[in-house]
Design an enzyme around this catalytic site. Structure first.
Site, PDB file in Angstrom:
ATOM      1  N   ASP A 296      -0.850  -2.792   3.003  1.00 53.64           N
ATOM      2  CA  ASP A 296      -2.215  -2.431   2.685  1.00 53.64           C
ATOM      3  C   ASP A 296      -2.857  -3.665   2.043  1.00 53.64           C
ATOM      4  O   ASP A 296      -2.154  -4.572   1.596  1.00 53.64           O
ATOM      5  CB  ASP A 296      -2.203  -1.245   1.714  1.00 53.64           C
ATOM      6  CG  ASP A 296      -3.575  -0.914   1.190  1.00 53.64           C
ATOM      7  OD1 ASP A 296      -4.493  -0.723   2.012  1.00 53.64           O
ATOM      8  OD2 ASP A 296      -3.740  -0.860  -0.046  1.00 53.64           O
TER       9      ASP A 296
ATOM     10  N   ASP B 158      -6.411  -3.808  -0.087  1.00 54.22           N
ATOM     11  CA  ASP B 158      -7.052  -3.590  -1.386  1.00 54.22           C
ATOM     12  C   ASP B 158      -6.140  -2.814  -2.315  1.00 54.22           C
ATOM     13  O   ASP B 158      -5.735  -1.690  -2.001  1.00 54.22           O
ATOM     14  CB  ASP B 158      -8.360  -2.811  -1.194  1.00 54.22           C
ATOM     15  CG  ASP B 158      -9.344  -3.551  -0.296  1.00 54.22           C
ATOM     16  OD1 ASP B 158     -10.027  -4.447  -0.807  1.00 54.22           O
ATOM     17  OD2 ASP B 158      -9.412  -3.230   0.913  1.00 54.22           O
TER      18      ASP B 158
ATOM     19  N   ASP C 128      -0.508   1.293  -1.949  1.00 54.60           N
ATOM     20  CA  ASP C 128      -0.712   1.766  -3.320  1.00 54.60           C
ATOM     21  C   ASP C 128      -1.295   3.173  -3.409  1.00 54.60           C
ATOM     22  O   ASP C 128      -1.480   3.684  -4.509  1.00 54.60           O
ATOM     23  CB  ASP C 128      -1.646   0.799  -4.063  1.00 54.60           C
ATOM     24  CG  ASP C 128      -3.051   0.786  -3.471  1.00 54.60           C
ATOM     25  OD1 ASP C 128      -3.161   0.763  -2.221  1.00 54.60           O
ATOM     26  OD2 ASP C 128      -4.028   0.795  -4.224  1.00 54.60           O
TER      27      ASP C 128
END
Length: 240
Positions: A16, A18, A178
């Site tokens: 991922d 961001d 996240d």
């Protein structure tokens, strides 16, 4: 000098963007607040807005406006999205930075044979602009925003297709993210997931559903080793 063993040859690690590779919230929230200010709304504080990041720009606008007590009616005001994108592109790396240890860790994993790619809900052109501005493009075989695949995270197709675009096999892959979009996509794809506990977690870590939680990016190497070893042992048992 001893050579690094290429024990991760044939493995792909999908990241991922961001909140996992890059602390990009300051610039995203900066743009959001510049959209809110002319309407007389107070700025959304960074601390309360990190959980808004990671679901794409439209969701950030919608939820960000709601957080500020405002409403964005996309049908009545479609040009706001274009203004948001234009402003964000102009400020994409003002304050965004890779998390500590990212460059060294990516170099180490690549030296051990892993192919690295990005699977992000950020539009591909924006993701490449951010990654390029931070000098990280050399690390990745492919950057796959939702426009490059058939479905966006948390659909498993996003991770599977990103890995395949990088020339990899989803059966020999690891996802690093996240948020629930990342763990959900990995689970749907049958790919183990490492959770960046330092990122923009949108649920308690114990409820995110990852296989391993890391507290800093440098811990990713040990996490990948653990998942790789478990996969190899499973393959050995299956071969008996």
């Amino acid at each position: 000098m001893s050579m690094i063993a290429r024990d991760l040859d044939g493995w792909t690690i999908a990241f991922d963007l961001d909140g996992t590779l890059v602390d990009s919230a300051p610039d995203l929230i900066g743009t959001l607040n510049r959209m809110l200010a002319p309407r007389g709304h107070p700025p959304v504080p960074l601390s309360s807005a990190r959980h808004l990041v990671g679901h794409g720009a439209r969701a950030l606008l919608r939820h960000g406006f709601a957080e500020a007590g405002a409403v964005w009616d996309e049908a009545a005001e479609p040009e706001l999205f274009d203004r948001f994108i234009d402003d964000y592109v102009a400020h994409i790396a003002d304050d965004s930075r890779p998390f500590e240890g990212v460059v060294e860790t990516l170099d180490h994993l690549a030296a051990r044979g892993a192919v690295l790619c990005v699977a992000t809900n950020k539009r591909t052109d924006l993701a490449e602009a951010l990654i390029g501005a931070l000098g990280l493009m050399r690390h990745f075989a492919v950057v796959a925003g939702p426009d490059r695949v058939s479905a966006r995270k948390p659909d498993g197709a996003h991770v599977r297709e990103a890995v395949r675009l990088a020339g990899g096999d989803p059966l020999r892959a690891v996802m690093v993210g996240d948020a629930t979009t990342d763990t959900g996509s990995a689970r749907a794809a049958g790919v183990p997931c490492v959770v960046a506990g330092f990122g923009y977690n949108d649920a308690p870590l114990a409820e995110l559903g990852g296989d391993i939680v890391i507290d800093c990016f440098a811990d990713l190497v040990a996490a990948v080793e653990t998942l790789h070893r478990a996969a190899m042992q499973t393959a050995d048992v299956a071969a008996i």
